[in-house]
Design an enzyme around this catalytic site. Structure first.
Site, PDB file in Angstrom:
ATOM      1  N   ASP A  84       0.873  -1.177   0.000  1.00  0.00           N
ATOM      2  CA  ASP A  84       0.000   0.000   0.000  1.00  0.00           C
ATOM      3  C   ASP A  84       0.912   1.230   0.000  1.00  0.00           C
ATOM      4  O   ASP A  84       2.108   1.147   0.289  1.00  0.00           O
ATOM      5  CB  ASP A  84      -0.940  -0.025   1.212  1.00  0.00           C
ATOM      6  N   ASP A 119      -3.951   7.135  -3.700  1.00  0.00           N
ATOM      7  CA  ASP A 119      -5.369   7.498  -3.778  1.00  0.00           C
ATOM      8  C   ASP A 119      -5.764   8.308  -2.549  1.00  0.00           C
ATOM      9  O   ASP A 119      -5.028   8.347  -1.562  1.00  0.00           O
ATOM     10  CB  ASP A 119      -6.229   6.235  -3.874  1.00  0.00           C
TER      11      ASP A 119
HETATM   12  N1  GUN Z   1      -6.489   0.799   3.305  1.00  0.00           N
HETATM   13  C1  GUN Z   1      -7.762   0.833   3.766  1.00  0.00           C
HETATM   14  N2  GUN Z   1      -8.524   1.675   3.006  1.00  0.00           N
HETATM   15  C2  GUN Z   1      -7.710   2.179   2.063  1.00  0.00           C
HETATM   16  C3  GUN Z   1      -7.932   3.082   0.966  1.00  0.00           C
HETATM   17  O1  GUN Z   1      -9.020   3.610   0.745  1.00  0.00           O
HETATM   18  N3  GUN Z   1      -6.846   3.349   0.170  1.00  0.00           N
HETATM   19  C4  GUN Z   1      -5.614   2.766   0.397  1.00  0.00           C
HETATM   20  N4  GUN Z   1      -4.607   3.047  -0.439  1.00  0.00           N
HETATM   21  N5  GUN Z   1      -5.415   1.914   1.404  1.00  0.00           N
HETATM   22  C5  GUN Z   1      -6.444   1.618   2.224  1.00  0.00           C
END
Ligand code: GUN
Ligand code: ZN
Length: 658
Positions: A84, A119
């Protein structure tokens, strides 16, 4: 990169291929904390994990190690790793000190398999202006990330996250616009607050608004969903990946996950499952352990429960019992019950994805079952059947109905219509029943009408459903007569009888096979398919119809498991001759014409057109663009999926015509 192996509603068992191996989906990606991780998640069944590239980037020591030795070494996991981007930190702290292309560079440099752009997770219930503004930035960054990755020739696969807060139209728009960017995976973001607030009804609207505009050939990840209680529901809506920090966060708080909720250790009298931890420790023993040891044991239990639930879900998809499982799980909490009821409003969408025949029986678990795709499809098919003059309604008999009612003389009362004498030859006989509303006697051995179980005592919703169904279908007939029994037995509130007749139901195999063909192929084809000197061969053991010949020539076999027809060469030719293009057809590119004629499978990539009414598991014709019949077979996916996929099989060909 992604392939579908089995389907049920929008749920799919799939295989996701990465540079570090394959993953069976639906899958759970345990969240690995790059600094604090002590649990070996592989041991509990994790094939893929997720970690946070931003946390690594922010920590000089971790960053250096990741750049020198790679991400997989850093977190000591040799399978696929997703990263992420720091967006979640952005949503919590309002800011991050890394740019969009910078985070893509970093994820590539440390060897992440699947990365994420920056995002903007927009909270639920913000005003629409704000949601739209955030969404535009999210889309712009997704586009920038993909173009950047492509220009630099990076190996990194990319997530494009669907945002749009709690506005279904924004979610749909976002999904649609991200689809045209051709990302590798499509997470659905910013749903954590909905789940934390038990706002599962809105979760359903958000997820359904998103998936309906996402491509079917890419995996979808419900970001931050890690409680096994919601997995079945979310899989049924088309989610393939989940990530769980819950297993460790809950453990740190002395809470144990189960598929029906969360239990605090202090309230535990008995261990909740039979995993390694639950078998070895009593609640008292667990409570006495030092914190660190206890957390690890609870986390192990939490992972075990989560992976066990995913195995159960995949099994349910293979069996065709996913909705039974969803309805069961959604009785764990009233907010989940709201969610499954909300899902009922999407029955027409789910129907498009649901296979037309399944291996398992339909079990009624409550009024929600009446909104399942299987019921919606049956009633829609019934609406489209050729209808005789009058309708005779029966009820309350034993299955198989056609056997039970054979030759039975009954007194019928006029429900609606002209009160003329009824000729049974010109009437449709149907049983008023749950869960399918109306079961034509000629179809009572055909899937799904033969394979279902409902309670004997009807609830109010079921009675209302029967009355509404009866009222709707009454309009399609000149006259409707009803037997006294369903009225009495179901306590239906129907008008006074005005007139009565004696009518006898007579079984007729020829009429029956024609009715099944009409139902299966959704066209008035029975007459032409089974034209000629009919010879209906039955099983000596079961007495069921097995083969239908015209003289010596085989037209079709009736499959024992679901009483659907599997065509012969002659049957396929008759279907082709008598049903107009493009109905019941999968049209393939001329380049694969010879393969189809040789009986080889048809791949999605070479399908140029397909009847939009076709569903997975249907028996179909394969033609070229001139409508020459090349082959016939069984479809594996729905038209949208076939359109979206560029790899993999679309039709398992039974036989080709040379
Ligand atoms: N982890 C939990 N929700 C989100 C999200 O909306 N975007 C991202 N990049 N990671 C997340
Ligand atoms: Zn356990």
């Amino acid at each position: 990169m992604f392939e579908i192996k089995a389907k049920d509603n929008r749920g799919r068992v799939g295989v996701l291929k990465t540079q570090h191996g394959k993953v069976m989906t639906p899958a759970l990606m345990p969240v690995i904390h790059p600094r604090k991780q002590t649990i070996d998640v592989k041991k509990y069944g994790a094939d893929i994990v997720i970690t946070n590239a931003y946390l690594i980037y922010k920590d000089p020591k971790l960053k250096q190690k990741a750049l020198d030795e790679g991400l997989h070494k850093l977190i000591d996991f040799q399978g696929p790793v997703m990263t992420d981007s720091g967006s979640f930190q952005l949503s919590v702290y309002g800011d991050v000190d890394i740019g969009n292309t910078e985070v893509i560079d970093f994820q590539e440099q440390i060897g992440s398999d699947i990365g994420t752009s920056l995002d903007i997770p927009t909270a639920p219930y913000v005003d629409k202006e704000e949601a739209r503004k955030d969404m535009e930035i999210t889309i712009k960054r997704a586009q920038e990330a993909i173009e950047y990755r492509n220009n630099k020739n990076y190996n990194l696969k990319l997530n494009s996250v669907v945002q749009g807060s709690t506005f279904p139209d924004l979610r749909s728009e976002c999904a649609d616009r991200l689809t045209s960017l051709n990302a590798d995976l499509y997470p659905i973001g910013a749903v954590v607050p909905l789940m934390e607030g038990y706002d599962y009804k809105n979760l359903v609207d958000v997820v359904m608004a998103s998936v309906k505009n996402l491509p079917d050939n890419k995996p979808r990840h419900l970001m931050g969903a890690g409680h096994p209680m919601v997995f079945a529901l979310c899989v049924a809506m088309g989610c393939d990946l989940f990530d769980s920090a819950a297993y460790i966060l809950y453990a740190e708080d002395d809470r144990l996950l189960t598929t029906t909720g969360t239990i605090k250790l202090e309230n535990l009298h008995e261990m909740p499952c039979s995993c390694e931890v639950c078998s070895k420790y009593t609640p008292d023993e667990l409570r006495k352990l030092p914190k660190k040891e206890r957390v690890e044991l609870i986390a192990a239990h939490n992972l075990h429960v989560s992976f066990a639930e995913l195995r159960r879900i995949r099994q349910a998809i293979y069996e065709g019992t996913l909705m039974e499982l969803v309805e069961l799980r959604c009785r764990a909490h009233p907010a989940l019950l709201d969610a499954v009821r909300e899902l009922g409003n999407y029955s027409e969408d789910l129907e498009k994805y649901d296979p037309s025949v399944k291996k398992s029986a339909f079990f009624y678990t409550g009024p929600e079952s009446l909104k399942r795709a299987t019921v919606t499809r049956h009633l829609e098919k019934l609406r489209n059947q050729p209808k005789k003059k009058d309708l005779i309604i029966l009820g309350g008999g034993r299955k198989p109905y056609s056997k039970y009612y054979q030759g039975r003389l009954g007194r019928f009362h006029t429900l609606t219509g002209s009160q003329e004498q009824v000729n049974p030859e010109e009437a449709d006989f149907m049983v008023l029943d749950i869960p399918f509303g109306l079961t034509p006697l000629d179809l009572d051995e055909t899937y799904p009408l033969a394979q279902n179980v409902a309670p004997k005592i009807l609830d109010d919703d079921s009675i209302e459903f029967l009355i509404n169904t009866l009222a709707e279908f009454s309009e399609y007939y000149n006259q409707v007569l009803i037997h006294a029994r369903p009225v009495r037995e179901y306590g239906l509130d129907l008008p006074e009888y005005e007139h009565s007749h004696d009518i006898r139901f007579k079984k007729d195999d020829t009429r029956k096979i024609k009715a099944i063909a009409n139902y299966q192929f959704q066209s008035d084809i029975g007459e032409q398919l089974f034209d000629g000197d009919l010879n209906i061969e039955k099983s000596k053991k079961t007495g069921k119809i097995r083969h239908i010949y015209d003289g010596e020539e085989l037209i079709a076999n009736m499959r024992a498991s679901d009483a659907n027809f599997v065509l012969s060469d002659e049957g396929a030719k008759r279907l082709h001759k008598n049903i107009n293009y493009p109905n019941n057809r999968v049209v393939v590119d001329s380049s694969v014409e010879e393969f189809a004629r040789d009986g080889k499978s048809v791949f999605s990539k070479f399908v140029v057109d397909i009847d939009s009414n076709i569903r997975a598991q249907d028996e179909v014709l394969i033609t070229n663009s001139n409508d020459d019949l090349l082959a016939y077979g069984k479809v594996l996916l729905n038209p949208k999926e076939i359109n979206d996929f560029n790899t993999g099989q679309a039709v398992k060909v039974r036989k080709g015509f040379k």
